[in-house]
Write a protein that holds these residues in place. Structure first.
Motif, PDB file in Angstrom:
ATOM      1  N   ARG A 128       8.404  75.702  78.739  1.00  0.00           N
ATOM      2  CA  ARG A 128       9.637  75.841  77.962  1.00  0.00           C
ATOM      3  C   ARG A 128       9.817  77.278  77.478  1.00  0.00           C
ATOM      4  NH1 ARG A 128      10.263  70.974  73.739  1.00  0.00           N
ATOM      5  NH2 ARG A 128      12.260  72.050  73.457  1.00  0.00           N
ATOM      6  N   ALA A 129       8.732  77.902  77.052  1.00  0.00           N
ATOM      7  CA  ALA A 129       8.829  79.287  76.579  1.00  0.00           C
ATOM      8  C   ALA A 129       9.248  80.214  77.713  1.00  0.00           C
ATOM      9  CB  ALA A 129       7.494  79.734  75.984  1.00  0.00           C
ATOM     10  N   VAL A 130       8.637  80.038  78.873  1.00  0.00           N
ATOM     11  CA  VAL A 130       8.972  80.899  80.015  1.00  0.00           C
ATOM     12  C   VAL A 130      10.414  80.667  80.458  1.00  0.00           C
ATOM     13  CG1 VAL A 130       8.485  81.342  82.446  1.00  0.00           C
ATOM     14  CG2 VAL A 130       6.604  81.140  80.812  1.00  0.00           C
ATOM     15  N   ALA A 131      10.849  79.412  80.484  1.00  0.00           N
ATOM     16  CA  ALA A 131      12.235  79.124  80.861  1.00  0.00           C
ATOM     17  C   ALA A 131      13.210  79.802  79.903  1.00  0.00           C
ATOM     18  CB  ALA A 131      12.475  77.617  80.884  1.00  0.00           C
ATOM     19  N   THR A 132      12.875  79.820  78.633  1.00  0.00           N
ATOM     20  CA  THR A 132      13.724  80.485  77.644  1.00  0.00           C
ATOM     21  C   THR A 132      13.823  81.980  77.933  1.00  0.00           C
ATOM     22  OG1 THR A 132      13.160  78.856  75.945  1.00  0.00           O
ATOM     23  CG2 THR A 132      14.016  80.973  75.187  1.00  0.00           C
ATOM     24  N   LEU A 133      12.698  82.592  78.268  1.00  0.00           N
ATOM     25  CA  LEU A 133      12.696  84.030  78.571  1.00  0.00           C
ATOM     26  C   LEU A 133      13.497  84.335  79.826  1.00  0.00           C
ATOM     27  CD1 LEU A 133       8.957  84.843  77.831  1.00  0.00           C
ATOM     28  CD2 LEU A 133      10.921  85.363  76.387  1.00  0.00           C
TER      29      LEU A 133
ATOM     30  N   VAL B  45      12.329  86.435  71.456  1.00  0.00           N
ATOM     31  CA  VAL B  45      10.878  86.578  71.590  1.00  0.00           C
ATOM     32  C   VAL B  45      10.199  86.458  70.233  1.00  0.00           C
ATOM     33  CG1 VAL B  45       9.039  88.162  72.260  1.00  0.00           C
ATOM     34  CG2 VAL B  45      11.074  87.936  73.696  1.00  0.00           C
ATOM     35  N   GLU B  46      10.794  87.028  69.210  1.00  0.00           N
ATOM     36  CA  GLU B  46      10.208  86.919  67.863  1.00  0.00           C
ATOM     37  C   GLU B  46      10.133  85.463  67.427  1.00  0.00           C
ATOM     38  OE1 GLU B  46      12.738  89.390  65.546  1.00  0.00           O
ATOM     39  OE2 GLU B  46      11.782  91.274  66.181  1.00  0.00           O
ATOM     40  N   ARG B  47      11.175  84.687  67.734  1.00  0.00           N
ATOM     41  CA  ARG B  47      11.148  83.274  67.382  1.00  0.00           C
ATOM     42  C   ARG B  47      10.067  82.535  68.163  1.00  0.00           C
ATOM     43  NH1 ARG B  47      15.582  81.349  69.630  1.00  0.00           N
ATOM     44  NH2 ARG B  47      14.441  80.126  71.176  1.00  0.00           N
ATOM     45  N   LEU B  48       9.945  82.836  69.455  1.00  0.00           N
ATOM     46  CA  LEU B  48       8.906  82.196  70.267  1.00  0.00           C
ATOM     47  C   LEU B  48       7.520  82.536  69.739  1.00  0.00           C
ATOM     48  CD1 LEU B  48      10.315  82.691  73.874  1.00  0.00           C
ATOM     49  CD2 LEU B  48      10.040  80.520  72.656  1.00  0.00           C
TER      50      LEU B  48
ATOM     51  N   VAL C  62      12.493  84.824  89.611  1.00  0.00           N
ATOM     52  CA  VAL C  62      11.935  84.997  88.266  1.00  0.00           C
ATOM     53  C   VAL C  62      11.497  86.438  88.051  1.00  0.00           C
ATOM     54  CG1 VAL C  62      10.114  84.296  86.673  1.00  0.00           C
ATOM     55  CG2 VAL C  62      11.236  82.572  88.116  1.00  0.00           C
ATOM     56  N   VAL C  63      10.653  86.939  88.952  1.00  0.00           N
ATOM     57  CA  VAL C  63      10.079  88.272  88.768  1.00  0.00           C
ATOM     58  C   VAL C  63      11.003  89.304  89.415  1.00  0.00           C
ATOM     59  CG1 VAL C  63       8.056  89.732  89.042  1.00  0.00           C
ATOM     60  CG2 VAL C  63       7.784  87.257  88.787  1.00  0.00           C
TER      61      VAL C  63
END
Length: 280
Positions: A178-183, A198-201, A221-222
């Motif tokens: 979930r974190a990576v998908a958000t980024l 990012v600060e919230r994550l 992605v990359v």
């Protein structure tokens, strides 16, 4: 920033890290023999998976069940360590040996006291079990914790804090799904907005690195933009699993901070040509 990651980030000595995926030996994945060969080759970072036995022992193993690569059967979590110790990893063994035994996480941590471990927590029970072992060896600085499930990493962090009595323990984390998908979704936003994301994550789930595939289905992605944005907010970018030397070169040219591979010889050659080998 946790010490595990500082050497690979921009502004340091600039060496991207090479991670041996399950030991970079598919025939003997996640075994001591595979990891030993990787270290002998020059790897300083080992990527591995951990699951926990019925009696609470963390074992280096990827699958939920035993059938694919061992002489055993059924869910690993339903077996005690004494039962698992009787099985062998099935692979090609030209010398006629019966195969490698399964590996305790603690035995791997002890075998290579100067090697960094990238530990993917595959089940909830592994969070506390792995933290207990890492604490026993005071190895916080050389372990990065990963998991597709962010809750597993947070449980590891919370148990580590209870064990040490420290809320500022410098544990290295990579983001879950979930974190990576958000980024990936937000990295094209203006930098101030992305920085707030990012600060919230970081506040909610801890985050120091992202470990991602080159693509997720049809979605790249990359990209150069993704790597640049992550660097602007202090995130390391590690890419898995990259076996083609030309693709390794392309990704390193984008500025990624680490590559995870099954092709240990290929990545060693690419890194050596750049003056980044050995890494142990």
């Amino acid at each position: 920033m946790p010490r595990y990651l500082t050497d690979s980030l921009p502004g340091r000595h600039g060496w991207p890290i090479a991670l041996a995926h399950r030991g970079a030996d598919p025939d003997r994945e996640n075994t001591l023999a595979a990891f030993s060969a990787a270290v002998d080759r020059g790897f300083g970072y080992l990527e591995l998976d951990v699951r926990t036995t019925a009696d609470g022992v963390p074992v280096v193993f990827h699958d939920e069940t035993l059938e694919r690569i061992t002489t055993g059967a059924g869910p690993l979590a339903e077996r005690t360590w004494d039962e698992l110790a009787q099985f062998r990893v099935v692979g090609e063994h030209p010398d006629g040996s019966p195969g490698e035994p399964l590996l305790l996480f603690e035995d791997l941590l002890s075998a290579f006291p100067h090697i960094h471990l990238n530990v993917d927590l595959k089940d909830a029970a592994s969070a506390e079990a792995v933290a207990t072992v890492v604490h026993r060896h005071d190895a916080w600085a050389r372990v990065l914790v990963a998991s597709f499930v962010d809750a597993h990493r947070i449980a590891y962090r919370d148990h580590a804090r209870r064990l040490t009595g420290r809320d500022d323990l410098p544990i290295a984390h990579s983001g879950g799904t979930r974190a990576v998908a958000t980024l990936v979704f937000t990295h094209r936003f203006p930098l101030p907005v992305f920085r707030k994301v990012v600060e919230r994550l970081r506040r909610d789930v801890d985050l120091h690195a992202v470990q991602v595939p080159v693509r997720s289905g049809p979605i790249p992605v990359v990209t150069a933009r993704f790597v640049e944005r992550c660097h602007q907010v202090g995130l390391a970018v590690h890419v898995w699993v990259v076996d083609d030397p030309a693709e390794m070169e392309r990704l390193l040219a984008l500025g990624v901070d680490g590559l995870v591979t099954d092709n240990g010889a290929g990545l060693a050659e690419v890194m050596a040509a750049r003056g980044h080998w050995p890494q142990r």
